[in-house]
Design a protein around this motif. Sequence first.
Motif, PDB file in Angstrom:
ATOM      1  N   GLN A   1      98.955 -17.951  61.293  1.00  0.00           N
ATOM      2  CA  GLN A   1      97.534 -18.189  61.310  1.00  0.00           C
ATOM      3  C   GLN A   1      96.805 -16.956  60.792  1.00  0.00           C
ATOM      4  N   VAL A   2      95.592 -17.169  60.343  1.00  0.00           N
ATOM      5  CA  VAL A   2      94.800 -16.064  59.813  1.00  0.00           C
ATOM      6  C   VAL A   2      94.369 -15.143  60.953  1.00  0.00           C
ATOM      7  N   GLN A   3      94.582 -13.853  60.754  1.00  0.00           N
ATOM      8  CA  GLN A   3      94.157 -12.864  61.743  1.00  0.00           C
ATOM      9  C   GLN A   3      93.531 -11.669  61.042  1.00  0.00           C
ATOM     10  N   LEU A   4      92.474 -11.149  61.647  1.00  0.00           N
ATOM     11  CA  LEU A   4      91.821  -9.926  61.197  1.00  0.00           C
ATOM     12  C   LEU A   4      91.631  -9.055  62.435  1.00  0.00           C
ATOM     13  N   VAL A   5      92.137  -7.837  62.386  1.00  0.00           N
ATOM     14  CA  VAL A   5      92.077  -6.951  63.535  1.00  0.00           C
ATOM     15  C   VAL A   5      91.481  -5.613  63.117  1.00  0.00           C
ATOM     16  N   GLU A   6      90.296  -5.315  63.646  1.00  0.00           N
ATOM     17  CA  GLU A   6      89.627  -4.051  63.340  1.00  0.00           C
ATOM     18  C   GLU A   6      90.071  -2.953  64.311  1.00  0.00           C
ATOM     19  N   SER A   7      89.996  -1.737  63.823  1.00  0.00           N
ATOM     20  CA  SER A   7      90.249  -0.567  64.667  1.00  0.00           C
ATOM     21  C   SER A   7      89.542   0.633  64.055  1.00  0.00           C
ATOM     22  N   GLY A   8      89.514   1.723  64.822  1.00  0.00           N
ATOM     23  CA  GLY A   8      88.951   2.958  64.300  1.00  0.00           C
ATOM     24  C   GLY A   8      87.584   3.316  64.821  1.00  0.00           C
ATOM     25  N   GLY A   9      86.991   2.432  65.602  1.00  0.00           N
ATOM     26  CA  GLY A   9      85.684   2.745  66.164  1.00  0.00           C
ATOM     27  C   GLY A   9      85.784   3.786  67.261  1.00  0.00           C
ATOM     28  N   GLY A  10      84.631   4.213  67.729  1.00  0.00           N
ATOM     29  CA  GLY A  10      84.608   5.193  68.796  1.00  0.00           C
ATOM     30  C   GLY A  10      83.258   5.846  68.911  1.00  0.00           C
ATOM     31  N   LEU A  11      83.241   6.945  69.680  1.00  0.00           N
ATOM     32  CA  LEU A  11      82.021   7.722  69.876  1.00  0.00           C
ATOM     33  C   LEU A  11      82.062   8.931  68.943  1.00  0.00           C
ATOM     34  N   VAL A  12      80.988   9.128  68.200  1.00  0.00           N
ATOM     35  CA  VAL A  12      80.929  10.240  67.249  1.00  0.00           C
ATOM     36  C   VAL A  12      79.512  10.824  67.286  1.00  0.00           C
ATOM     37  N   GLN A  13      79.419  12.117  67.026  1.00  0.00           N
ATOM     38  CA  GLN A  13      78.114  12.768  67.012  1.00  0.00           C
ATOM     39  C   GLN A  13      77.385  12.470  65.701  1.00  0.00           C
ATOM     40  N   PRO A  14      76.062  12.525  65.718  1.00  0.00           N
ATOM     41  CA  PRO A  14      75.320  12.363  64.455  1.00  0.00           C
ATOM     42  C   PRO A  14      75.825  13.348  63.406  1.00  0.00           C
ATOM     43  N   GLY A  15      75.952  12.841  62.183  1.00  0.00           N
ATOM     44  CA  GLY A  15      76.500  13.646  61.099  1.00  0.00           C
ATOM     45  C   GLY A  15      77.998  13.557  60.951  1.00  0.00           C
ATOM     46  N   GLY A  16      78.651  12.945  61.907  1.00  0.00           N
ATOM     47  CA  GLY A  16      80.103  12.829  61.886  1.00  0.00           C
ATOM     48  C   GLY A  16      80.589  11.676  61.022  1.00  0.00           C
ATOM     49  N   SER A  17      81.906  11.480  61.056  1.00  0.00           N
ATOM     50  CA  SER A  17      82.547  10.462  60.227  1.00  0.00           C
ATOM     51  C   SER A  17      83.521   9.630  61.039  1.00  0.00           C
ATOM     52  N   LEU A  18      83.720   8.424  60.600  1.00  0.00           N
ATOM     53  CA  LEU A  18      84.740   7.537  61.146  1.00  0.00           C
ATOM     54  C   LEU A  18      85.297   6.697  60.005  1.00  0.00           C
ATOM     55  N   ARG A  19      86.543   6.291  60.158  1.00  0.00           N
ATOM     56  CA  ARG A  19      87.144   5.378  59.198  1.00  0.00           C
ATOM     57  C   ARG A  19      87.624   4.142  59.949  1.00  0.00           C
ATOM     58  N   LEU A  20      87.032   3.020  59.621  1.00  0.00           N
ATOM     59  CA  LEU A  20      87.423   1.759  60.221  1.00  0.00           C
ATOM     60  C   LEU A  20      88.491   1.088  59.361  1.00  0.00           C
ATOM     61  N   SER A  21      89.392   0.386  60.035  1.00  0.00           N
ATOM     62  CA  SER A  21      90.419  -0.393  59.347  1.00  0.00           C
ATOM     63  C   SER A  21      90.351  -1.833  59.821  1.00  0.00           C
ATOM     64  N   CYS A  22      90.697  -2.736  58.932  1.00  0.00           N
ATOM     65  CA  CYS A  22      90.800  -4.158  59.271  1.00  0.00           C
ATOM     66  C   CYS A  22      92.124  -4.639  58.693  1.00  0.00           C
ATOM     67  N   VAL A  23      93.091  -4.802  59.573  1.00  0.00           N
ATOM     68  CA  VAL A  23      94.416  -5.267  59.162  1.00  0.00           C
ATOM     69  C   VAL A  23      94.438  -6.783  59.238  1.00  0.00           C
ATOM     70  N   THR A  24      94.867  -7.407  58.147  1.00  0.00           N
ATOM     71  CA  THR A  24      94.843  -8.865  58.091  1.00  0.00           C
ATOM     72  C   THR A  24      96.254  -9.431  57.959  1.00  0.00           C
ATOM     73  N   SER A  25      96.380 -10.705  58.274  1.00  0.00           N
ATOM     74  CA  SER A  25      97.651 -11.406  58.102  1.00  0.00           C
ATOM     75  C   SER A  25      97.378 -12.898  58.042  1.00  0.00           C
ATOM     76  N   GLY A  26      98.378 -13.631  57.531  1.00  0.00           N
ATOM     77  CA  GLY A  26      98.279 -15.087  57.546  1.00  0.00           C
ATOM     78  C   GLY A  26      97.640 -15.716  56.326  1.00  0.00           C
ATOM     79  N   PHE A  27      97.330 -14.897  55.310  1.00  0.00           N
ATOM     80  CA  PHE A  27      96.757 -15.447  54.082  1.00  0.00           C
ATOM     81  C   PHE A  27      97.021 -14.469  52.940  1.00  0.00           C
ATOM     82  N   PRO A  28      96.920 -14.927  51.696  1.00  0.00           N
ATOM     83  CA  PRO A  28      97.155 -14.049  50.542  1.00  0.00           C
ATOM     84  C   PRO A  28      95.975 -13.105  50.333  1.00  0.00           C
ATOM     85  N   PHE A  29      96.104 -11.923  50.903  1.00  0.00           N
ATOM     86  CA  PHE A  29      94.989 -10.983  50.980  1.00  0.00           C
ATOM     87  C   PHE A  29      94.367 -10.700  49.614  1.00  0.00           C
TER      88      PHE A  29
END
Length: 117
Positions: A1-29
């Motif tokens: 089945q189609v699945q999308l799973v995000e990760s990488g969020g969190g608490l960060v100070q203003p001016g900071g950086s984050l990298r979010l990921s979305c790993v998918t499966s179940g379809f021809p990406f």
Amino acid sequence: QVQLVESGGGLVQPGGSLRLSCVTSGFPFSSYGMSWYRQAPGKQRELVAVIDNYGGWTNYADSVKGRFTIARDNGKSTVYLQMNSLKSEDTAVYLCARGAPGRNDYWGQGTQVTVSS
């Protein structure tokens, strides 16, 4: 089945950086464009960024242009959102979705991003 799973969020100070990921499966990406949205409490869901199926075309909300970068790795069936120079107004749940805006048919569960000192 189609699945999308995000990760990488969190608490960060203003001016900071984050990298979010979305790993998918179940379809021809590599056959689908992908979108990132965000939803803050009490606000409507907002489109943040879009990427075509091979990563050759991207588009961004005006509020994040020059700060956020969407990218994808078709070999890993993963789409990313690099977020730099974060501001308090970027605080939201970030969700990835399959397809282009208006044609999003599958969504992840979201990852919380909180920008605060």
